[in-house]
Design a protein around this motif. Structure first.
Motif, mmCIF file in Angstrom:
data_model
loop_
_atom_site.group_PDB
_atom_site.id
_atom_site.type_symbol
_atom_site.label_atom_id
_atom_site.label_comp_id
_atom_site.label_asym_id
_atom_site.label_seq_id
_atom_site.Cartn_x
_atom_site.Cartn_y
_atom_site.Cartn_z
ATOM 1 N N THR A 158 0.818 -1.216 0.000
ATOM 2 C CA THR A 158 0.000 0.000 0.000
ATOM 3 C C THR A 158 0.851 1.265 0.000
ATOM 4 O O THR A 158 0.524 2.252 -0.683
ATOM 5 C CB THR A 158 -0.927 0.005 1.234
ATOM 6 O OG1 THR A 158 -1.732 -1.174 1.220
ATOM 7 C CG2 THR A 158 -1.833 1.230 1.232
ATOM 8 N N THR A 160 2.108 -0.670 -5.975
ATOM 9 C CA THR A 160 0.672 -0.436 -6.184
ATOM 10 C C THR A 160 0.354 -0.356 -7.669
ATOM 11 O O THR A 160 -0.611 -0.959 -8.161
ATOM 12 C CB THR A 160 0.228 0.860 -5.481
ATOM 13 O OG1 THR A 160 0.479 0.741 -4.089
ATOM 14 C CG2 THR A 160 -1.248 1.125 -5.717
ATOM 15 N N SER A 161 1.165 0.380 -8.397
ATOM 16 C CA SER A 161 0.954 0.522 -9.839
ATOM 17 C C SER A 161 1.083 -0.814 -10.551
ATOM 18 O O SER A 161 0.259 -1.156 -11.411
ATOM 19 C CB SER A 161 1.963 1.524 -10.420
ATOM 20 O OG SER A 161 1.871 1.568 -11.818
ATOM 21 N N LEU A 163 -2.136 -3.001 -9.667
ATOM 22 C CA LEU A 163 -3.411 -2.599 -10.258
ATOM 23 C C LEU A 163 -3.402 -2.755 -11.774
ATOM 24 O O LEU A 163 -4.425 -3.138 -12.381
ATOM 25 C CB LEU A 163 -3.725 -1.144 -9.878
ATOM 26 C CG LEU A 163 -3.950 -0.899 -8.372
ATOM 27 C CD1 LEU A 163 -4.282 0.569 -8.113
ATOM 28 C CD2 LEU A 163 -5.047 -1.805 -7.837
ATOM 29 N N LYS A 164 -2.276 -2.483 -12.397
ATOM 30 C CA LYS A 164 -2.204 -2.650 -13.841
ATOM 31 C C LYS A 164 -2.395 -4.108 -14.244
ATOM 32 O O LYS A 164 -3.098 -4.425 -15.205
ATOM 33 C CB LYS A 164 -0.847 -2.149 -14.372
ATOM 34 C CG LYS A 164 -0.699 -2.286 -15.876
ATOM 35 C CD LYS A 164 0.653 -1.747 -16.340
ATOM 36 C CE LYS A 164 0.807 -1.921 -17.855
ATOM 37 N NZ LYS A 164 2.133 -1.427 -18.324
ATOM 38 N N ASN A 205 -6.098 -5.681 -13.368
ATOM 39 C CA ASN A 205 -7.174 -5.188 -14.228
ATOM 40 C C ASN A 205 -6.989 -5.568 -15.692
ATOM 41 O O ASN A 205 -7.775 -5.145 -16.541
ATOM 42 C CB ASN A 205 -7.281 -3.661 -14.104
ATOM 43 C CG ASN A 205 -7.884 -3.237 -12.774
ATOM 44 O OD1 ASN A 205 -8.970 -3.675 -12.414
ATOM 45 N ND2 ASN A 205 -7.175 -2.398 -12.030
ATOM 46 N N HIS A 256 -15.359 -6.222 -12.691
ATOM 47 C CA HIS A 256 -15.322 -4.830 -12.224
ATOM 48 C C HIS A 256 -13.883 -4.414 -11.966
ATOM 49 O O HIS A 256 -13.068 -5.202 -11.505
ATOM 50 C CB HIS A 256 -16.152 -4.677 -10.942
ATOM 51 C CG HIS A 256 -17.580 -5.123 -11.105
ATOM 52 N ND1 HIS A 256 -18.514 -4.404 -11.829
ATOM 53 C CD2 HIS A 256 -18.224 -6.230 -10.642
ATOM 54 C CE1 HIS A 256 -19.662 -5.038 -11.809
ATOM 55 N NE2 HIS A 256 -19.526 -6.156 -11.090
ATOM 56 N N GLN A 257 -13.601 -3.157 -12.243
ATOM 57 C CA GLN A 257 -12.234 -2.665 -12.089
ATOM 58 C C GLN A 257 -11.857 -2.567 -10.619
ATOM 59 O O GLN A 257 -12.648 -2.164 -9.772
ATOM 60 C CB GLN A 257 -12.089 -1.293 -12.744
ATOM 61 C CG GLN A 257 -10.648 -0.810 -12.816
ATOM 62 C CD GLN A 257 -10.527 0.470 -13.596
ATOM 63 O OE1 GLN A 257 -11.411 1.321 -13.538
ATOM 64 N NE2 GLN A 257 -9.424 0.623 -14.321
ATOM 65 N N VAL A 258 -10.599 -2.962 -10.340
ATOM 66 C CA VAL A 258 -10.048 -2.871 -8.995
ATOM 67 C C VAL A 258 -9.262 -1.569 -8.904
ATOM 68 O O VAL A 258 -8.378 -1.313 -9.722
ATOM 69 C CB VAL A 258 -9.134 -4.077 -8.685
ATOM 70 C CG1 VAL A 258 -8.501 -3.916 -7.315
ATOM 71 C CG2 VAL A 258 -9.932 -5.366 -8.754
ATOM 72 N N THR A 259 -9.584 -0.749 -7.909
ATOM 73 C CA THR A 259 -8.985 0.589 -7.850
ATOM 74 C C THR A 259 -8.073 0.806 -6.647
ATOM 75 O O THR A 259 -7.477 1.875 -6.522
ATOM 76 C CB THR A 259 -10.092 1.656 -7.819
ATOM 77 O OG1 THR A 259 -10.944 1.403 -6.680
ATOM 78 C CG2 THR A 259 -10.924 1.603 -9.098
ATOM 79 N N SER A 260 -7.963 -0.183 -5.765
ATOM 80 C CA SER A 260 -7.128 0.014 -4.575
ATOM 81 C C SER A 260 -6.459 -1.296 -4.177
ATOM 82 O O SER A 260 -6.924 -2.389 -4.523
ATOM 83 C CB SER A 260 -7.964 0.534 -3.405
ATOM 84 O OG SER A 260 -8.868 -0.471 -2.968
ATOM 85 N N HIS A 274 -8.728 -3.410 -1.988
ATOM 86 C CA HIS A 274 -9.722 -4.142 -2.780
ATOM 87 C C HIS A 274 -9.085 -5.373 -3.424
ATOM 88 O O HIS A 274 -9.672 -6.463 -3.432
ATOM 89 C CB HIS A 274 -10.298 -3.213 -3.850
ATOM 90 C CG HIS A 274 -11.436 -3.822 -4.613
ATOM 91 N ND1 HIS A 274 -11.960 -3.253 -5.760
ATOM 92 C CD2 HIS A 274 -12.150 -4.965 -4.407
ATOM 93 C CE1 HIS A 274 -12.940 -4.012 -6.212
ATOM 94 N NE2 HIS A 274 -13.080 -5.047 -5.410
#
Length: 452
Positions: A221, A227-228, A231-232, A235, A243-247, A250
Motif C-alpha cells: 500500500t 501499487t501501480s 493494479l495494472k 485489471n 469490475h475494475q479494482v482501484t485500490s 480491494h
C-alpha cells in the motif's frame, strides 16, 4: 517304478503330445518319498504337456495348483529377460499355501516341450496328513530358493540401477556446466535489469516467517511502484475481472495477499526481461505454475507455500537467458543448446542477490527427472519435489502428458507424504477441489480449466 512314471506322463484330457515319458531315475522331484506315496500322488495328479509358447498359468489368475516340472523349461515373467525366473526338471512351482488359493503375479510360459505334474488344492486336501506335510515342506523349500534367487536378482538390479542413475546424472549435468560463472555469462547478467528494489523487499518479506499479513499489506500500500504494478496487472484481461479494482485493499480482499504477491512478482519479472514471444509464454505459464505450486504446498502441508510460489514464478527465467545468448551469438547456438537453463536462471538470480534458498532450489529444479530424492541437497529437497510435481500436474490440467517419464515419481510422492497415491488421484481428488474453491482468485486461463 518305471511303469509308474510311464503312467504318470501318459496323455489325459488336458494334455498335448510331447516328448517321451520321464523315467524315475531321471528325476529328483520327490526325494525320500516311498513309492506307495508317489502312487497316491499320481492317482490325484494331472499330467500336463506343453508346447513351446504355451502358458502354464497366466498373470492375475487364481493360484491353486502345485506344479512339478518333469521335463522341459518353464519361465515366469518376460521370456526374453536374461534374469527371468527359469524352472527345469525336478523344480516345483507353488504360489499358494496349499490351503488357501492365491493369485499368480506373472505368466508362466513353456520355452520347450515340457511335461508338468499338477496337483489341485482340493486333491492335496484329500491326502493323508503325513503326505500333506511332505508336500508342504518341499513347497516351502522351493519357496525359499525362489526368495533367495529373487534377493540376488534384486541386489544385482540395485547395482545396475545405481550405475545407470550415476551415468544419467553425469550426462544431464555435465554439458555446459560452469558456464554461468564465465565472464560471458556475467556480462549478460549485467545487462539484464534486476528486479525493482521494492519487489525484492516484498519477496524477502514474504519469505520471512516472522512477517505478518498486515506488514505485507502495508508494504504494498505504501509503495507507489508496487501499487501501480499490482493494479495494472489485476485489471488486465488475463484475470478477466468483471469490475475494475482501484485500490490495494480491494485487490487483497479479492485475491488474498499471497495471490497479490504472485501478481506483483510476475509483473516485476516481465519488466526485467525482454518482452519477446518466448517470455510471454513463460510469463503466462509462470502465473499458473506459481498458483498451482502454492496450493499444492498447502495441500501437502510441505515446505513454505510462499517460497514455492516464488519458485513457480521464477522457474523458467533461465530459458529467457539462454535465448538472449543465442540471439546475441547465433554462430554459438549449438554450444548454448548444451547449457542448463536452470543453472543459468539460478546464476542470474544470485546476481540479483535473491535469497540463497530460492536460487539453490531453482538450480536443482529439473533433477527429479533423472535423480531420486536422495541425490538432492537436503535443504532444497521439499521445494524441488513440490515444484516438480506442480509442473506435472499443470501439464495434466492442460490435457498434456508430463514432460518426462517419471522415473522417480513414486519416490517423490513418498517424500511428500503421498506414498501409494498416483499423481492423477492427487490432482483430481485433492488439489482440484481446493483450486475450484478459489476460482475468483485464479488467472482466467487456469480458472477455465477448472470450471467444468
Amino acid at each position: 517304478m518305471r511303469n509308474f512314471w510311464k503312467h504318470l506322463t501318459a496323455p489325459r484330457s488336458e494334455t498335448r503330445p510331447g516328448p517321451p515319458p520321464l523315467h524315475a531315475e531321471q528325476t529328483t522331484a520327490f526325494p525320500d518319498l516311498p513309492e506307495t506315496e508317489m502312487v497316491r500322488l499320481h492317482n490325484r495328479a494331472m499330467p500336463l504337456r506343453l508346447a513351446p509358447g504355451d502358458a502354464l498359468f497366466r498373470a492375475d489368475s487364481r493360484a491353486e495348483r502345485l506344479y512339478v516340472i518333469s521335463t522341459g523349461e518353464i519361465v515366469i515373467g518376460d521370456t526374453t529377460a536374461p534374469d527371468a525366473e527359469r524352472f527345469g526338471p525336478g523344480d516345483w512351482i507353488c504360489e499358494f499355501d496349499l490351503t488357501q488359493p492365491g493369485i499368480h503375479a506373472a505368466t508362466a510360459t513353456a520355452l520347450t516341450h515340457s511335461q508338468v505334474l499338477a496337483l489341485e488344492r482340493s486333491a492335496i486336501a484329500d491326502l493323508e496328513p503325513a503326505l500333506q506335510d511332505y508336500l508342504r515342506h518341499r513347497a516351502h523349500q522351493f519357496g525359499l530358493q525362489r526368495l533367495y534367487r529373487a534377493q540376488r536378482r534384486q541386489a544385482t538390479l540395485a547395482r545396475h540401477s545405481q550405475a545407470l542413475t550415476d551415468a544419467l546424472i553425469a550426462a544431464r549435468t555435465a554439458g555446459g556446466a560452469g558456464f554461468a560463472e564465465t565472464e560471458t555469462a556475467r556480462q549478460l547478467f549485467a545487462k539484464v535489469p534486476a528486479l525493482p528494489i521494492s519487489t525484492t523487499a516484498l519477496l524477502n518479506k514474504m519469505l520471512d516467517e516472522r512477517t505478518t499479513k498486515g506488514e505485507i499489506v502495508e508494504l504494498v500500500t505504501m509503495d507507489p511502484a508496487l501499487t501501480s504494478t499490482l493494479l495494472k496487472s489485476i485489471n488486465s484481461p488475463y484475470y478477466g475481472l468483471q469490475h475494475q479494482v482501484t485500490s490495494v485493499s480491494h485487490a487483497i480482499a479479492l485475491l488474498g495477499h499471497n495471490a497479490v504477491y504472485q501478481v506483483i512478482m510476475t509483473e516485476s519479472m516481465r519488466r526485467s526481461l525482454p518482452n519477446t514471444e518466448l517470455f510471454t509464454d513463460i510469463h503466462q505459464r509462470a502465473i499458473e505454475l506459481s498458483r498451482l505450486a502454492f496450493t499444492l504446498a498447502q495441500t501437502l502441508a510441505v515446505g513454505r507455500p510462499a517460497e514455492v510460489a516464488t519458485l513457480g514464478i521464477l522457474a523458467d527465467i533461465g530459458l529467457v537467458i539462454n535465448a538472449l545468448l543465442k540471439s546475441a551469438n547465433p554462430r554459438l547456438k549449438p554450444l548454448f543448446d548444451l547449457l542448463d537453463p536452470a543453472e543459468m536462471g539460478a546464476a542470474l538470480l544470485r546476481s540479483w542477490h535473491l535469497p540463497a534458498m530460492v536460487c539453490d532450489s531453482l538450480h536443482h529444479q529439473h533433477h527429479p527427472e533423472f535423480a531420486p530424492p536422495a541425490r538432492l541437497p537436503e535443504p532444497v529437497r521439499d521445494n524441488v519435489a513440490v515444484l516438480y510435481l506442480a509442473r506435472r500436474l499443470l501439464a495434466r490440467l492442460h490435457g498434456h502428458p508430463p514432460g518426462d517419464p517419471g522415473l522417480f515419481l513414486e519416490a517423490y510422492l513418498a517424500l511428500l507424504g503421498r506414498a501409494g497415491t498416483s499423481e492423477v488421484e492427487l490432482l483430481y481428488e485433492q488439489l482440484v477441489p481446493r483450486l475450484r474453491a478459489q476460482l475468483r482468485q485464479l488467472p482466467r486461463s487456469l480458472a477455465e480449466r477448472l470450471d467444468g
